[in-house]
Design a protein around this motif. Structure first.
Motif, mmCIF file in Angstrom:
data_model
loop_
_atom_site.group_PDB
_atom_site.id
_atom_site.type_symbol
_atom_site.label_atom_id
_atom_site.label_comp_id
_atom_site.label_asym_id
_atom_site.label_seq_id
_atom_site.Cartn_x
_atom_site.Cartn_y
_atom_site.Cartn_z
ATOM 1 N N ILE A 91 36.667 41.723 27.213
ATOM 2 C CA ILE A 91 37.561 42.057 28.329
ATOM 3 C C ILE A 91 38.462 40.868 28.657
ATOM 4 N N ILE A 92 37.884 39.703 28.852
ATOM 5 C CA ILE A 92 38.661 38.528 29.284
ATOM 6 C C ILE A 92 39.378 37.854 28.117
ATOM 7 N N PHE A 93 38.664 37.535 27.042
ATOM 8 C CA PHE A 93 39.233 36.730 25.963
ATOM 9 C C PHE A 93 39.324 37.466 24.631
ATOM 10 N N SER A 94 39.703 38.730 24.667
ATOM 11 C CA SER A 94 39.919 39.477 23.434
ATOM 12 C C SER A 94 41.405 39.483 23.103
ATOM 13 N N SER A 95 41.704 39.429 21.811
ATOM 14 C CA SER A 95 43.102 39.562 21.403
ATOM 15 C C SER A 95 43.480 41.037 21.254
ATOM 16 N N ASN A 97 43.466 45.053 22.989
ATOM 17 C CA ASN A 97 43.662 45.619 24.329
ATOM 18 C C ASN A 97 42.730 46.783 24.638
ATOM 19 N N TYR A 98 41.683 46.974 23.861
ATOM 20 C CA TYR A 98 40.810 48.128 24.057
ATOM 21 C C TYR A 98 40.257 48.213 25.483
ATOM 22 N N PHE A 99 39.904 47.073 26.060
ATOM 23 C CA PHE A 99 39.179 47.075 27.336
ATOM 24 C C PHE A 99 39.920 46.369 28.465
ATOM 25 N N SER A 100 41.196 46.097 28.300
ATOM 26 C CA SER A 100 41.930 45.309 29.296
ATOM 27 C C SER A 100 41.934 45.942 30.680
ATOM 28 N N ALA A 101 41.905 47.261 30.779
ATOM 29 C CA ALA A 101 41.907 47.924 32.088
ATOM 30 C C ALA A 101 40.649 47.606 32.888
ATOM 31 N N TYR A 102 39.576 47.251 32.201
ATOM 32 C CA TYR A 102 38.321 46.946 32.904
ATOM 33 C C TYR A 102 38.360 45.607 33.621
#
Length: 153
Positions: A91-95, A97-102
């Motif tokens: 969520i925080i440090f992924s390149s 965008n699968y979970f960015s809304a969380y």
């Protein structure tokens, strides 16, 4: 139910943050100083002695929220070695965008405030995992309640 009082060593950040971390943080609109001052998740190596890079936490798998509960993390916890936080890495440090809304559902400790929110994330994570995307395998993940260290309930 097992409860663990643990010391988790975060990545050592010397002379500032890495370029990769800065790039991902900018992309995901994360203030790095704020994050590392407030983050109470399970990401890091379990160690026996506290250092300036470590934090003490109490971890269990109870579903209730209490006054001494920082929130809920999702990940893999190995008391003898390391722990992986899906919040930290996906969520925080992924390149991706699968979970960015969380990110908007995280509290000031960068954890889910309720077990229900963590469970919702885990269900969505499974859908993404079943779609064969490059994420941690959901069947390896569990939900952990994070309490202030040495807390007895």
């Amino acid at each position: 139910m097992h409860r663990y009082n643990v010391t988790i060593e975060r990545n050592r950040i010397l002379n500032g943050y890495s370029n990769k971390l800065i790039t991902i943080a900018k992309k995901n609109n994360v203030n790095l100083d704020d994050f590392f001052q407030n983050y109470k998740g399970i990401e890091g190596l379990t160690v026996s002695m506290k250092t300036m890079y470590s934090v003490s936490l109490c971890i269990d798998q109870v579903h209730e929220v209490s006054i001494n509960c920082y929130g809920f993390d999702i990940g893999i916890f190995d008391i003898d070695c390391y722990s992986f936080s899906s919040i930290y890495n996906e969520i925080i440090f992924s390149s991706h965008n699968y979970f960015s809304a969380y990110k908007n559902r995280l509290n000031s400790s960068f954890l889910f405030s309720t077990y229900s929110d963590a469970f919702d994330f885990l269900q969505y994570h499974k859908k993404i995992d079943d779609s064969m995307h490059d994420i941690e395998h959901t069947e390896l993940l569990s939900i952990y309640r994070v309490l202030k260290p040495n807390w007895k309930e």
